[in-house]
Design a protein around this motif. Structure first.
Motif, PDB file in Angstrom:
ATOM      1  N   ASP A   1      17.286   9.918  18.154  1.00  0.00           N
ATOM      2  CA  ASP A   1      18.140   8.763  17.907  1.00  0.00           C
ATOM      3  C   ASP A   1      18.373   8.003  19.210  1.00  0.00           C
ATOM      4  O   ASP A   1      18.386   8.598  20.293  1.00  0.00           O
ATOM      5  N   VAL A   2      18.515   6.687  19.093  1.00  0.00           N
ATOM      6  CA  VAL A   2      18.875   5.829  20.222  1.00  0.00           C
ATOM      7  C   VAL A   2      20.181   5.127  19.852  1.00  0.00           C
ATOM      8  O   VAL A   2      20.249   4.431  18.839  1.00  0.00           O
ATOM      9  N   SER A   3      21.206   5.310  20.676  1.00  0.00           N
ATOM     10  CA  SER A   3      22.513   4.703  20.416  1.00  0.00           C
ATOM     11  C   SER A   3      22.827   3.689  21.508  1.00  0.00           C
ATOM     12  O   SER A   3      22.733   3.992  22.704  1.00  0.00           O
ATOM     13  N   VAL A   4      23.183   2.464  21.097  1.00  0.00           N
ATOM     14  CA  VAL A   4      23.541   1.414  22.044  1.00  0.00           C
ATOM     15  C   VAL A   4      25.051   1.398  22.197  1.00  0.00           C
ATOM     16  O   VAL A   4      25.785   1.101  21.241  1.00  0.00           O
ATOM     17  N   LEU A   5      25.526   1.713  23.396  1.00  0.00           N
ATOM     18  CA  LEU A   5      26.953   1.717  23.692  1.00  0.00           C
ATOM     19  C   LEU A   5      27.306   0.457  24.483  1.00  0.00           C
ATOM     20  O   LEU A   5      26.451  -0.363  24.785  1.00  0.00           O
ATOM     21  N   ASP A   6      28.574   0.292  24.817  1.00  0.00           N
ATOM     22  CA  ASP A   6      29.008  -0.937  25.495  1.00  0.00           C
ATOM     23  C   ASP A   6      28.328  -1.118  26.847  1.00  0.00           C
ATOM     24  O   ASP A   6      27.954  -2.236  27.225  1.00  0.00           O
ATOM     25  N   ASP A   7      28.163  -0.040  27.611  1.00  0.00           N
ATOM     26  CA  ASP A   7      27.662  -0.160  28.975  1.00  0.00           C
ATOM     27  C   ASP A   7      26.412   0.672  29.255  1.00  0.00           C
ATOM     28  O   ASP A   7      25.985   0.813  30.390  1.00  0.00           O
ATOM     29  N   ARG A   8      25.801   1.223  28.191  1.00  0.00           N
ATOM     30  CA  ARG A   8      24.628   2.076  28.417  1.00  0.00           C
ATOM     31  C   ARG A   8      23.928   2.356  27.088  1.00  0.00           C
ATOM     32  O   ARG A   8      24.422   2.002  26.023  1.00  0.00           O
ATOM     33  N   VAL A   9      22.786   2.998  27.197  1.00  0.00           N
ATOM     34  CA  VAL A   9      22.048   3.472  26.030  1.00  0.00           C
ATOM     35  C   VAL A   9      21.995   4.987  26.089  1.00  0.00           C
ATOM     36  O   VAL A   9      21.761   5.571  27.166  1.00  0.00           O
ATOM     37  N   ARG A  10      22.217   5.631  24.950  1.00  0.00           N
ATOM     38  CA  ARG A  10      22.116   7.088  24.886  1.00  0.00           C
ATOM     39  C   ARG A  10      20.946   7.469  24.004  1.00  0.00           C
ATOM     40  O   ARG A  10      20.791   6.944  22.892  1.00  0.00           O
ATOM     41  N   VAL A  11      20.125   8.390  24.490  1.00  0.00           N
ATOM     42  CA  VAL A  11      18.957   8.856  23.751  1.00  0.00           C
ATOM     43  C   VAL A  11      19.131  10.341  23.458  1.00  0.00           C
ATOM     44  O   VAL A  11      19.233  11.154  24.381  1.00  0.00           O
ATOM     45  N   ASP A  12      19.191  10.671  22.189  1.00  0.00           N
ATOM     46  CA  ASP A  12      19.307  12.070  21.773  1.00  0.00           C
ATOM     47  C   ASP A  12      17.930  12.592  21.405  1.00  0.00           C
ATOM     48  O   ASP A  12      17.175  11.935  20.673  1.00  0.00           O
ATOM     49  N   THR A  13      17.594  13.781  21.901  1.00  0.00           N
ATOM     50  CA  THR A  13      16.268  14.346  21.676  1.00  0.00           C
ATOM     51  C   THR A  13      16.362  15.727  21.039  1.00  0.00           C
ATOM     52  O   THR A  13      17.445  16.300  20.919  1.00  0.00           O
ATOM     53  N   THR A  14      15.208  16.223  20.641  1.00  0.00           N
ATOM     54  CA  THR A  14      15.148  17.576  20.094  1.00  0.00           C
ATOM     55  C   THR A  14      15.559  18.576  21.174  1.00  0.00           C
ATOM     56  O   THR A  14      15.410  18.328  22.360  1.00  0.00           O
ATOM     57  N   GLY A  15      16.067  19.683  20.718  1.00  0.00           N
ATOM     58  CA  GLY A  15      16.513  20.685  21.673  1.00  0.00           C
ATOM     59  C   GLY A  15      17.911  20.417  22.202  1.00  0.00           C
ATOM     60  O   GLY A  15      18.400  21.121  23.081  1.00  0.00           O
ATOM     61  N   GLY A  16      18.572  19.358  21.679  1.00  0.00           N
ATOM     62  CA  GLY A  16      19.944  19.087  22.075  1.00  0.00           C
ATOM     63  C   GLY A  16      20.100  18.344  23.390  1.00  0.00           C
ATOM     64  O   GLY A  16      21.220  18.164  23.874  1.00  0.00           O
ATOM     65  N   LYS A  17      18.996  17.876  23.976  1.00  0.00           N
ATOM     66  CA  LYS A  17      19.090  17.161  25.250  1.00  0.00           C
ATOM     67  C   LYS A  17      19.431  15.694  25.011  1.00  0.00           C
ATOM     68  O   LYS A  17      18.950  15.067  24.074  1.00  0.00           O
ATOM     69  N   THR A  18      20.278  15.155  25.896  1.00  0.00           N
ATOM     70  CA  THR A  18      20.693  13.758  25.814  1.00  0.00           C
ATOM     71  C   THR A  18      20.460  13.079  27.157  1.00  0.00           C
ATOM     72  O   THR A  18      20.730  13.660  28.215  1.00  0.00           O
ATOM     73  N   TYR A  19      19.925  11.850  27.093  1.00  0.00           N
ATOM     74  CA  TYR A  19      19.692  11.069  28.301  1.00  0.00           C
ATOM     75  C   TYR A  19      20.419   9.736  28.158  1.00  0.00           C
ATOM     76  O   TYR A  19      20.527   9.188  27.062  1.00  0.00           O
ATOM     77  N   GLU A  20      20.911   9.214  29.291  1.00  0.00           N
ATOM     78  CA  GLU A  20      21.580   7.920  29.283  1.00  0.00           C
ATOM     79  C   GLU A  20      20.967   7.010  30.332  1.00  0.00           C
ATOM     80  O   GLU A  20      20.506   7.473  31.379  1.00  0.00           O
ATOM     81  N   ALA A  21      20.965   5.696  30.048  1.00  0.00           N
ATOM     82  CA  ALA A  21      20.372   4.722  30.965  1.00  0.00           C
ATOM     83  C   ALA A  21      20.982   3.357  30.704  1.00  0.00           C
ATOM     84  O   ALA A  21      21.704   3.149  29.722  1.00  0.00           O
ATOM     85  N   SER A  22      20.690   2.416  31.614  1.00  0.00           N
ATOM     86  CA  SER A  22      21.177   1.053  31.424  1.00  0.00           C
ATOM     87  C   SER A  22      20.480   0.373  30.254  1.00  0.00           C
ATOM     88  O   SER A  22      21.055  -0.484  29.584  1.00  0.00           O
TER      89      SER A  22
END
Length: 214
Positions: free
Chosen positions: A37-58
């Motif tokens: 899943d890719v979630s667009v937040l107010d000040d960043r993007v959050r990417v949820d991946t398999t294995g429970g890992k999450t990454y955030e970026a501009s």
């Protein structure tokens, strides 16, 4: 024509070279994970991946290939028209020029090809909307009967190719490029040139957005 119209490249080497060049510019690869899943937040993007890992970026760029579900999840729609390509590597003897077949019994609606790649090797393939593997089997049988290939018994790969782009290839903090955005040449199904062109435009857009903090 007497002048060169196109080049045949080793696609595996080409892709690896691009990857190594990107690594040299600071790119990190996370292998063995898939984006859920890719979630667009107010000040960043959050990417949820398999294995429970999450990454955030501009910002995020979706370049996940044909018929990716991620643009649909972000409300950007989906590619509405596509064809399917099938291709196989074959042994050849004496084939030193590209051959294109427009017979509509071979590839209804599109065309087929026999492209020499390396010494004694070629790629045989076609585009169509239905039954690409069955139609390619028929073509391989015909080429074998003509003495152009060593054997019709080869492994075939297939995949979808978009014929028109997404209605919109962007939203807040997200860009979509390449096959995922339907950015291909619909007359031939070519994607490498348009993928690189659109990637350059995407990189320039992101650079300006980050510099201006907008």
């Amino acid at each position: 024509r007497n002048d060169t119209q196109a080049y045949i490249i080793d696609r595996t080497t080409f892709d690896c070279t691009l990857a190594e060049t990107a690594k040299g510019e600071g790119v990190n690869y996370f292998t063995g994970v898939r984006v859920k899943d890719v979630s667009v937040l107010d000040d960043r993007v959050r990417v949820d991946t398999t294995g429970g890992k999450t990454y955030e970026a501009s910002a995020a760029v979706i370049a996940s290939g044909f018929y990716s579900r991620l643009p649909r999840q972000l409300g950007l729609g989906k590619v509405g028209d596509f064809m399917v390509g099938a291709q196989a590597e074959v042994d050849v003897d004496g084939v030193d020029e590209v051959e294109i077949y427009f017979d509509q019994d071979i590839a209804p609606g599109f065309f087929a090809w026999l492209v020499p790649t390396a010494s004694g090797k070629a790629l045989a393939g076609l585009f169509c909307r239905r039954n690409p593997i069955g139609l390619l089997r028929q073509l391989l049988k015909s080429l074998d009967e003509q003495g152009k290939i060593g054997s019709p018994d080869v492994d075939i790969t297939s995949g979808g190719i978009p014929l028109r782009p997404l209605r919109r290839s962007y939203c807040d903090r997200v860009l979509v490029v390449g096959d995922a955005a339907g950015q291909v040449k619909p007359t031939t199904g070519g994607g490498v040139y348009y993928g690189l062109l659109c990637a350059g435009i995407a990189a320039d857009t992101l650079h300006r957005a980050i510099v201006s903090d907008d």
